[in-house]
Design an enzyme around this catalytic site. Structure first.
Site, mmCIF file in Angstrom:
data_model
loop_
_atom_site.group_PDB
_atom_site.id
_atom_site.type_symbol
_atom_site.label_atom_id
_atom_site.label_comp_id
_atom_site.label_asym_id
_atom_site.label_seq_id
_atom_site.Cartn_x
_atom_site.Cartn_y
_atom_site.Cartn_z
ATOM 1 N N ASP A 458 -1.217 22.108 69.979
ATOM 2 C CA ASP A 458 -0.033 22.957 70.097
ATOM 3 C C ASP A 458 0.501 23.079 71.521
ATOM 4 O OD1 ASP A 458 -0.941 23.325 67.519
ATOM 5 O OD2 ASP A 458 -0.366 25.422 67.433
ATOM 6 N N GLU A 528 4.025 18.528 62.683
ATOM 7 C CA GLU A 528 3.491 19.162 61.478
ATOM 8 C C GLU A 528 4.555 20.085 60.901
ATOM 9 O OE1 GLU A 528 0.000 20.806 63.576
ATOM 10 O OE2 GLU A 528 0.857 22.795 63.189
#
Length: 876
Positions: A458, A528
């Protein structure tokens, strides 16, 4: 596993007697393996038993001595975590049903260390014998024959120990004292918000512990770098490398010899005393190479690199590995988006997020079934966020042409700089992280399926961490691109921007969302994203949920469900999904009705996502890739999957399969255009597109056709634009056909649409979803009359053909076919040529199911059902 098998084969060719794998199975109960009898051998250590240290008062000096009594210990297979071992021994039956994992497991069991213990046979002290431990969760003290020989720290931080001087004639014993794991504190595996965590936090070992014996020089590994001559691919330069270790306290001149493909290589080098070195052998040129391609674009040929090292005129060690000839580049385009160019061709990544089994159980057959599903779905990639699985996964991906994007995970010790990660790194953490990277690079570097490594998820790491990882990768001979993260946030040097967005969504959004120009819509590379929950079919729900949980599923969507994520907001309930379901399709009247509506919604959502990204692959701001979140689940889940944990393909699966057809005709939710998307290696010409628009009662509203179309390879061609449906206020149907130049239909597609569209509220987007200000009206579908479906079947070998014919006067928009055994259980895994198919009155279609004969019995039962199809069962 591959190295072990090939080493055995090579040793046999050289006349070296190694212990056969069967010997480990037939050894005395406490004996897990036999040390190879000569140089060049590797064997898996088996015969393991585990026990809690709370039940074992003895220390490592005693536990690791041959003959130590282990009555009452749990026998386990190699590659078994503590919880997996307890489940295999029946201590926790039906662990994944309802809340059993929460309510029926004593977590105090895993607050103390556990012992692993095995015995093996040897002839006595050796000069060059080693024990290889692939890593341990969270760490393990390693003992041999009463002596502590070292420590292994971290799930992926492999270590090797020189055990030769400690070996004894006859039985020898290995013991590992494995310590409790905490993903926030240790370099282990975390399930983030994907699943409830394993009760033991995956404490233990999930890859093979190996015994190795070599001569005075050990071949630690080998690999080949390939450079393909582009654009013609007429030749390829192959650069072979060998990792050598001199086991003697004196310099040695050694000779490397072998073959790269069919081309001979030979090289002589002098190693200093005790030196470990990577040696570059002379490169060779391969003419007219068989090039490795991703699925849908070509074949997946593999070459062999067989290598031995000789010292003093005798073979000291040997190793064989496989590799593929291909070229991978991952540039940033003019928009700053990541692209992947393989063998000179830009390839749109169509992937899914991978979840290993929650208990990290080794299941090669299950792995292969899932890779078959990936290929059947029309996907070409898998992203591995921290779940780097067992070696079989990489071998299978090589064979099936599935591109792999491995990397470390977010929100735990691997990513403390994210603000929601684990404990900050200390000075002692860097060697563990760096060692883990080097070990995994060595495992992955030869696999043509592996096309990059994402060193974070992330948030990109700070500069010092990036440079440490890059050094570890370079030292291991990493040949592929390195990407700082699977998100575009905070990308400092030296790697800079990832070129990958991670803006969601992760929860329900309508189909027209994907055709927008903000956040997760179809542009750029998305690391994602998906429309969230995927509801399994009713069989699966009955296996995983209690009656009360099943009732809450359709009656109270805001109720927390244990089988959604980790049990924390916002993914612990199905409020967004179920609210949209009721608003668009009508309020569910029971569990069966809820599930049927959910299958249509899941089909609709996944098809729209992949279709939008497919159409936009040639747009001005190209959609260069997406990773559907997620491909599969670690355990039975209501969240994020294209097929459920029982390997049952439902509505989401067949929506994705339809949207990823190699030559596909599709409708655009934003501008009503009908386009053809080509995903194959060459252009398709002479195509005809037909479209028909119907009221729900079957009245034809509009018909349109366009012939003479050509679709370029990996391209998009517009056929025409459909008009709005005249006089329709609610739901209606659009049917599309794509015929090739011979008149054969190569793609057919049916949409249930609404004259009142979903309206996306872009301005109020959140990180995990974008709300809508009004919903589409598909409620009229619930009033469709019952459709009678005539069924005929034919079973031969591992296939069953099913012909369906709609004998009623009603449209059947989603006829579902399920294959069952004689006892009523499902035949799984199974692949269908198509499913959830639309049948107009009088229309017929033939589908084929492929499966393993042993999974089905001699005469499988075909069950037909679906939205408004009258249920039927026919024995094939």
């Amino acid at each position: 596993m591959l190295r072990s098998r090939l080493a055995l084969l090579l040793a046999l060719l050289l006349g070296i007697a190694l212990a056969p794998a069967a010997l480990a199975q037939q050894a005395p109960p406490e004996t897990g393996a036999v040390l190879p009898e000569a140089s060049g051998g590797t064997t898996r250590l088996g015969g393991w038993r585990i026990q809690s240290s709370a039940a074992v008062p003895a220390g490592g000096e005693e536990v690791s001595r041959p003959g130590f009594g282990s009555a009452g210990w749990y026998p386990v297979a190699p590659r078994t975590t503590i919880m997996a071992g307890l489940v295999a021994n029946g201590r926790y039956p039906d662990l994944f049903h309802s809340t059993n994992m929460r309510d029926k497991v004593d977590r105090a069991d895993f607050a103390v260390p556990w012992w692993y213990r095995s015995e093996f046979l040897a002839r006595g002290p050796e000069r060059h014998a080693f024990l290889r431990v692939p890593g341990a969760t969270s760490r393990a003290d390693v003992w041999l024959n009463g002596v502590r020989i070292g420590e292994v720290t971290g799930t992926y931080n492999a270590r090797e120990f020189d055990i030769g001087p400690l070996l004894k004639p006859g039985r020898n014993a290995v013991a590992l004292r494995v310590h409790p794991a905490d993903p926030q504190k240790h370099f282990t595996i975390s399930w983030i918000d994907w699943a409830q965590p394993a009760p033991d936090n995956n404490m233990g070992i999930f890859r093979d512990v190996e015994l190795v014996r070599s001569g005075p020089v050990t071949l630690l590994g080998s690999y080949v770098h390939t450079r393909l001559a582009l654009p013609g691919m007429a030749s390829a330069e192959l650069k072979p490398f060998a990792e050598l270790r001199n086991n003697l306290p004196a310099a040695q001149q050694v000779t490397l010899g072998g073959t790269v493909g069919d081309l001979p290589v030979r090289h002589t080098v002098t190693l200093a005393a005790g030196e470990t070195r990577t040696v570059a052998l002379p490169p060779v040129t391969l003419q007219r190479p068989n090039v490795w391609w991703p699925a849908q674009l070509g074949a997946q040929p593999l070459y062999r690199f067989a290598l031995s090292v000789s010292a003093g005129g005798r073979v000291s060690d040997a190793v064989t590995t496989t590799f593929g000839v291909r070229d991978v580049q991952a540039p940033l385009n003019a928009s700053g988006d990541r692209e992947f160019v393989i063998n000179g061709r830009q390839v749109q990544i169509r992937g899914g997020g991978w979840a290993s089994d929650l208990l990290l159980r080794s299941q090669p057959g299950r792995l292969e079934a899932q890779l078959r599903y990936v290929r059947d779905l029309g996907l070409n990639a898998i992203r591995l966020e921290g779940k780097l699985d067992t070696p079989e996964l990489y071998d299978l991906a090589d064979r099936y042409g599935i591109l792999l994007l491995p990397g470390w995970e977010c929100c735990d010790k691997w990513e403390p700089w994210s603000g929601w990660g684990g404990e900050a790194w200390t000075e002692s953490d860097y060697p563990i992280a760096g060692g883990s990277m080097a070990a995994q690079a060595r495992l992955l570097r030869n696999h043509p399926s592996v096309i990059a490594f994402m060193i974070s998820s992330d948030i990109a790491p700070p500069e010092d961490v990036q440079r440490m990882y890059l050094a570890a990768l370079a030292g291991a001979g990493w040949p592929n691109p390195v990407i700082p993260a699977a998100a575009m946030r905070n990308a400092p040097p030296p790697l800079g921007s990832s070129g990958i967005k991670m803006e969601g969504p992760y929860d329900w959004v309508p189909p027209d969302y994907w055709y927008g120009d903000k956040v997760g819509a179809a542009f750029g590379f998305a690391g994602e994203l998906s429309a969230g929950h995927s509801i399994p079919t009713e069989d699966s729900l009955r296996e995983m949920l209690s009656p009360a949980e099943r009732e809450a599923l359709w009656k109270d969507p805001a109720a927390p469900q244990y089988h959604t994520g980790r049990g924390t907001e916002p993914f612990n309930n199905l409020k967004l999904f179920s609210t949209a379901l009721a608003q668009r399709y009508g309020q569910p009247t029971g569990l069966t009705d809820y599930v049927e509506k959910a299958q249509l919604a899941n089909y609709e959502m996944t098809r729209a996502q992949f279709e939008a990204y497919g159409r936009q692959q040639t747009a001005p701001r190209k959609a260069t890739g997406l990773v559907y979140w997620m491909l599969n689940n670690a355990w039975p889940s209501l969240n994020w999957h294209l097929y459920d944990h029982y390997l049952n393909p439902g509505g989401a699966y067949f929506g994705a399969k339809k949207g990823n057809e190699p030559l596909h005709v599709q409708y655009s939710y934003d501008d009503r255009s009908v386009v053809v998307v080509g995903r194959g290696p060459g252009q398709a010409a002479g195509l005809t597109v037909r479209a028909e628009m119907y009221r729900l009662d079957g009245t034809l509203l509009h018909r349109q056709e366009q012939s003479g179309l050509t679709v370029p390879a990996l391209g998009v061609t517009k056929a025409f634009t459909l008009p709005p449906p005249a006089g329709v206020t609610g739901a209606y149907f659009v049917r599309l056909w794509l015929d090739d130049g011979t008149g054969t239909t190569v793609s057919r597609n049916t949409y249930w649409l609404s004259a009142r569209p979903d309206v996306v509220d872009w301005d109020n987007s959140q990180w995990y979803y974008t709300p809508v200000s009004s919903y589409a009206d598909l409620s009229g579908l619930a009033a469709l009359p019952r459709a009678d479906i005539e069924v005929s079947t034919r079973t031969a070998g591992a296939s069953t053909e099913v012909t369906l014919r709609n004998t009623s006067g009603s449209i059947a928009p989603a006829v579902r076919v399920t294959l069952r055994k004689a006892d009523g259980s499902r035949v799984l895994p199974v692949t269908w040529t198509d499913n959830y198919v639309a049948l107009w009155p009088g229309e017929s279609i033939t589908l084929r199911a492929d499966y393993q004969p042993a999974d089905a019995g001699p005469r499988p039962v075909v069950e037909v059902g679906g939205w408004n199809a009258a249920p039927r069962r026919v024995t094939s």
